[in-house]
Enzyme design. Structure first.
Site, PDB file in Angstrom:
ATOM      1  N   ILE A 203       0.883  -1.188   0.000  1.00 17.70           N
ATOM      2  CA  ILE A 203       0.000   0.000   0.000  1.00 17.70           C
ATOM      3  C   ILE A 203       0.910   1.224   0.000  1.00 17.70           C
ATOM      4  O   ILE A 203       1.754   1.364   0.885  1.00 17.70           O
ATOM      5  CB  ILE A 203      -0.853   0.082   1.293  1.00 17.70           C
ATOM      6  CG1 ILE A 203      -1.591  -1.235   1.563  1.00 17.70           C
ATOM      7  CG2 ILE A 203      -1.839   1.238   1.228  1.00 17.70           C
ATOM      8  CD1 ILE A 203      -2.039  -1.368   3.019  1.00 17.70           C
ATOM      9  N   HIS A 204       0.795   2.069  -0.994  1.00 17.11           N
ATOM     10  CA  HIS A 204       1.599   3.298  -0.947  1.00 17.11           C
ATOM     11  C   HIS A 204       0.988   4.468  -1.695  1.00 17.11           C
ATOM     12  O   HIS A 204       1.459   5.590  -1.585  1.00 17.11           O
ATOM     13  CB  HIS A 204       3.004   3.039  -1.497  1.00 17.11           C
ATOM     14  CG  HIS A 204       3.057   2.971  -2.996  1.00 17.11           C
ATOM     15  ND1 HIS A 204       2.735   1.843  -3.683  1.00 17.11           N
ATOM     16  CD2 HIS A 204       3.359   3.909  -3.921  1.00 17.11           C
ATOM     17  CE1 HIS A 204       2.850   2.079  -4.981  1.00 17.11           C
ATOM     18  NE2 HIS A 204       3.218   3.322  -5.157  1.00 17.11           N
ATOM     19  N   ARG A 205      -0.090   4.217  -2.482  1.00 16.91           N
ATOM     20  CA  ARG A 205      -0.632   5.292  -3.311  1.00 16.91           C
ATOM     21  C   ARG A 205      -1.230   6.406  -2.466  1.00 16.91           C
ATOM     22  O   ARG A 205      -1.940   6.134  -1.487  1.00 16.91           O
ATOM     23  CB  ARG A 205      -1.751   4.744  -4.208  1.00 16.91           C
ATOM     24  CG  ARG A 205      -1.255   3.846  -5.275  1.00 16.91           C
ATOM     25  CD  ARG A 205      -0.729   4.642  -6.428  1.00 16.91           C
ATOM     26  NE  ARG A 205      -0.339   3.716  -7.457  1.00 16.91           N
ATOM     27  CZ  ARG A 205       0.083   4.066  -8.651  1.00 16.91           C
ATOM     28  NH1 ARG A 205       0.166   5.338  -8.965  1.00 16.91           N
ATOM     29  NH2 ARG A 205       0.415   3.170  -9.531  1.00 16.91           N
TER      30      ARG A 205
END
Ligand code: UD1
Length: 348
Positions: A203-205
């Protein structure tokens, strides 16, 4: 011929490695590597150069993190200086990061031809900074390398057919090549003490990390899953996730290199991600994916039943993880594994 390749963030190192390897076989092309420094942590940058055998960058601008304007502005200034010094025949850009759009603006304003690898990707969602970067870069580039027919159609619809070439996807080339390396020496790239069955998540957006409710929803879903979930954590997510209560079955680990990531994808039951690259890597390696976004640019993976789009809806995520493994074979939508050769062959 001289080409300046502009790179800066993790996914660009993977694409550039594959192109650089082919350029290395051509005595008539000299590649100058310009690292903007967008990613700078050891395991976000240096590890990739070492593992993927990317030549040491000729320049590193050391731009680092910042707001979009600050980061892109610093890059513009730095890239312009290098381009004026190097006077290349082409500037080569990859993907959709701030380093990509900065390279496009700096080079085109100096009238240096620009070529864009992974052109024509569209989510049609302007909330994403990447979508703005793609649209701007494609519009002002001189040569567009489209990885899929969908990308070709998008570029045709934007009136860019004349400068577009279908090449296939360099990330498919990369997976084929580096999978071979991982499988030759599995022990070196395996993570120790892995559970028998697990899910792999990233998860990084910004669409997710900038909104606490989205993170809360993802964590709620993870809590409802009957598998351990392994999450190599991006530095921006690490800062944010410490504010939440972490489910017992969620195991946070430091970001891993590309080869260990391939090894993890191969072993995982399913992948949960908001990354574009990971959706494809899972698809190429035959691991089903659950995409934690409202849409995807890689629609082929969804058509084949290997990718389920759930956004951050907790119930949908849980249901998607429970879906039986798909039986449909994957399509050849991403080329023949020779995209890098095709791309390098197009520089005349
Ligand atoms: C960038 C790309 C994204 C790509 C991703 C791959 C843009 C707009 N986004 O997002 O498309 O999928 O790279 O990872 O270019 N940080 C560190 N150390 C690092 C790098 C980042 O601590 O080495 C932290 C910083 O707090 C920084 C934050 O991560 O502010 C975000 O980094 P940034 O490079 O701005 O964008 P990414 O989220 O990595």
């Amino acid at each position: 011929m001289k080409i300046v390749s502009v790179i800066g963030a993790r996914p660009q190192f993977v694409k550039a490695a594959t192109i650089s390897r082919v350029i290395g076989t051509r005595a008539d092309i000299r590649e100058v590597i310009l690292h903007t420094g967008q990613h700078y942590d050891e395991n976000m940058s240096k590890l990739f150069f070492e593992e993927l055998n990317i030549p040491e960058p000729d320049y590193n601008l050391g731009v680092g993190s910042g707001s979009h304007a600050v980061q892109t502005g610093k890059m513009l200034e730095g890239i312009e200086t290098i381009l004026l010094r190097e006077k290349p025949d082409w500037t080569l850009l990859f993907g959709d990061t701030n380093s990509t759009v900065a390279g496009a603006l700096a080079a085109t304003k100096l009238h240096i031809p620009v070529a864009h690898v992974e052109a024509g990707l569209r989510s049609f969602n302007r909330i994403m900074p990447e979508e703005i970067n793609r649209v701007v870069t494609d519009r002002i580039s001189d040569l567009l390398f489209a990885p899929t027919e969908t990308a070709m159609t998008n570029l045709r619809n934007e009136g860019l057919a004349d400068v577009t070439r279908f090449t296939g996807d360099v990330m498919y080339d990369s997976v084929l090549y580096y999978r071979g390396i991982v499988e030759q020496d599995p022990a070196t790239y395996a993570m120790r003490d892995l559970p028998e069955e697990f899910l792999l998540a990233t998860i990084h957006r910004a669409e997710n990390t900038d909104h606490p409710q989205q993170i809360e929803n993802i964590l709620k879903a993870i809590r409802g899953l009957h598998y351990p979930v392994l999450l190599p954590i991006h530095p921006r997510t690490k800062k944010i996730i410490s504010r939440f209560s972490i489910p017992e079955n969620l195991h946070l680990i430091e970001p891993v290199g590309y080869l260990m990531m391939l090894s993890l994808i191969l072993k995982a039951r399913k992948v949960l991600t908001d990354s574009g690259g990971l959706q494809k890597e899972a698809y190429f390696l035959g691991t089903p994916c659950v995409t934690l976004r409202t849409e995807t640019e890689w629609v082929e993976t969804v058509h084949d039943g290997w990718n389920t789009i759930t956004a951050t809806d907790s119930e949908k995520i849980i249901l998607a993880v429970q879906l039986p493994l798909p039986k449909v074979p994957q399509t050849k939508a991403f080329g023949n594994g020779k995209a890098a050769e095709i791309i390098v062959g197009l520089f005349t």
